[in-house]
Write an enzyme that holds these catalytic residues in place. Structure first.
Site, short mmCIF file in Angstrom:
data_model
loop_
_atom_site.label_atom_id
_atom_site.label_comp_id
_atom_site.label_asym_id
_atom_site.label_seq_id
_atom_site.Cartn_x
_atom_site.Cartn_y
_atom_site.Cartn_z
N ASP A 36 -8.73 -6.88 4.77
CA ASP A 36 -8.04 -5.91 3.90
C ASP A 36 -7.87 -6.43 2.48
O ASP A 36 -7.87 -7.64 2.25
CB ASP A 36 -6.63 -5.63 4.44
CG ASP A 36 -6.65 -4.79 5.71
OD1 ASP A 36 -7.73 -4.63 6.30
OD2 ASP A 36 -5.57 -4.30 6.09
N HIS B 258 -8.97 1.41 2.42
CA HIS B 258 -7.58 0.97 2.57
C HIS B 258 -6.68 1.88 1.74
O HIS B 258 -5.69 2.41 2.23
CB HIS B 258 -7.48 -0.49 2.11
CG HIS B 258 -6.26 -1.21 2.61
ND1 HIS B 258 -5.58 -0.84 3.74
CD2 HIS B 258 -5.61 -2.29 2.12
CE1 HIS B 258 -4.55 -1.66 3.91
NE2 HIS B 258 -4.55 -2.54 2.95
N HIS C 10 -3.16 0.92 -3.54
CA HIS C 10 -2.35 0.04 -2.68
C HIS C 10 -0.89 -0.05 -3.14
O HIS C 10 -0.17 -0.97 -2.76
CB HIS C 10 -2.97 -1.36 -2.59
CG HIS C 10 -2.62 -2.10 -1.32
ND1 HIS C 10 -1.36 -2.57 -1.07
CD2 HIS C 10 -3.36 -2.43 -0.24
CE1 HIS C 10 -1.35 -3.17 0.12
NE2 HIS C 10 -2.55 -3.09 0.64
N HIS D 261 -7.30 -10.93 5.56
CA HIS D 261 -7.32 -10.46 4.16
C HIS D 261 -8.36 -11.22 3.34
O HIS D 261 -8.43 -12.44 3.41
CB HIS D 261 -5.93 -10.65 3.53
CG HIS D 261 -4.89 -9.75 4.14
ND1 HIS D 261 -4.23 -10.07 5.29
CD2 HIS D 261 -4.43 -8.53 3.75
CE1 HIS D 261 -3.39 -9.08 5.60
NE2 HIS D 261 -3.50 -8.13 4.68
ZN LIG Z 1 -3.29 -4.12 2.38
#
Ligand SMILES: [Zn+2]
Length: 316
Positions: free
Chosen positions: A119, A167, A171, A273
């Site tokens: 991510d 995603h 964000h 990540h």
């Molecule tokens: Zn994230």
């Protein structure tokens, strides 16, 4: 007498002529030499300033990239809170909200499917992760955000056979979870951005913080319904690498978090990540891959539209 008078007059005239000559030379110097010298000096200075300006421009550009990364990092620590919160929910509700299609299958029978997901990229770490995955011949899934200046990384993900998941563009929790419309606009922006860059019409989504995040709690059913209308599927995770923690997490710790849990599930979707600063995630990856690849009952797969999702919160 007359002769000496004449000589004196001649002398005077000569001196006057010389003075005049000197005056003309001085004037010539003033008219030509001084301005030319000044011009040359100014030109040299200008060149130096031009160089400084372009150096400063480069510096500003790199500072802007750093600032962006810091923003994503700030978002990360926000995500940590959400992930921790979801971990609490998990403990409290004893996994009732976690969809595990394989729950009835004994964990040690058959092949264990492991889906590695990354991510918050792309970042400088994305290239390193792609290099490692390529070296081991493994395909994974990247849930990307919208970032300028990383066209090569978005394209590499696709060209090297990985899954390009969405995603969110920004964000930023308070913006995207403000309303279903805001969420939809942000996702559509990312979808269009990725489609124009890579030609991929992505249908695979991971909500920032997962579907169990507390920020979007009162709207999550509407968001889930929206994703359904769009023909999109959201994937949460059932194994966390723990790399989103704000403090230092060692590569070995990340590897242990993953390896100790993937054998418990028939299907593991692993949260990792590829954001900047998550360097120990990069270091942990070869340890994880080697262990899984040498096992004869585990396979590493990229998420596809046919993959059965793990979802913390399901449609009601
Ligand atoms: Zn994230």
């Amino acid at each position: 007498m007359v002769k000496s008078l004449m000589a004196e007059i001649n002398n005077k005239r000569q001196r006057r002529v010389q003075r005049l000559k000197r005056l003309i030379v001085i004037m010539l110097i003033m008219v030509f030499v001084i301005p030319v010298t000044i011009s040359v000096v100014l030109a040299v200075q200008l060149h130096g300033l031009g160089k400084q300006v372009s150096e400063l421009q480069t510096e500003i550009a790199s500072m802007q990239i750093q600032l962006e990364e810091q923003k994503v990092n700030a978002a990360d620590s926000q995500e940590l809170t959400e992930e921790e919160a979801s971990a609490d929910v998990q403990t409290l509700e004893n996994q009732n909200v976690w969809s595990e299609p394989s729950r009835t299958t004994p964990a040690d029978s058959g092949i264990h499917k492991v889906y590695l997901t990354f991510d918050d990229g792309p970042s400088a770490n994305t290239d390193q992760i792609l290099d490692i995955l390529d070296e081991y011949g493994v395909k994974a899934t990247f849930f990307v955000v919208g970032k300028e200046g990383y066209n090569d990384q978005y394209r590499r993900i696709v060209e090297e056979g990985h899954t390009l998941g969405m995603h969110s563009y920004s964000h930023v929790y308070r913006d995207i979870y403000e309303s279903v419309e805001a969420y939809g606009q942000d996702l559509e922006k990312l979808h269009t951005y990725l489609y124009e860059l890579t030609g991929v019409d992505s249908r695979i989504v991971r909500l920032p913080g997962g579907s169990s995040n507390t920020v979007s709690k009162d709207k999550i059913q509407d968001i889930i319904a929206y994703l359904g209308q769009q023909g999109m599927t959201y994937y949460d995770w059932n194994v966390s690498s723990g790399d989103a923690a704000s403090g230092y997490v060692s590569a070995q710790q990340i590897a242990d978090n993953v390896l100790n849990h993937v054998s418990e599930h028939h299907t593991s979707i692993v949260l990792m990540h590829d954001a900047s600063g998550k360097n120990t995630t990069v270091e942990a990856l070869p340890i994880i891959l080697e262990k899984i690849l040498e096992s004869d009952n585990m396979v590493l797969l990229p998420i596809t539209e046919d993959t059965v999702p793990i979802q913390h919160v399901q449609a009601q």
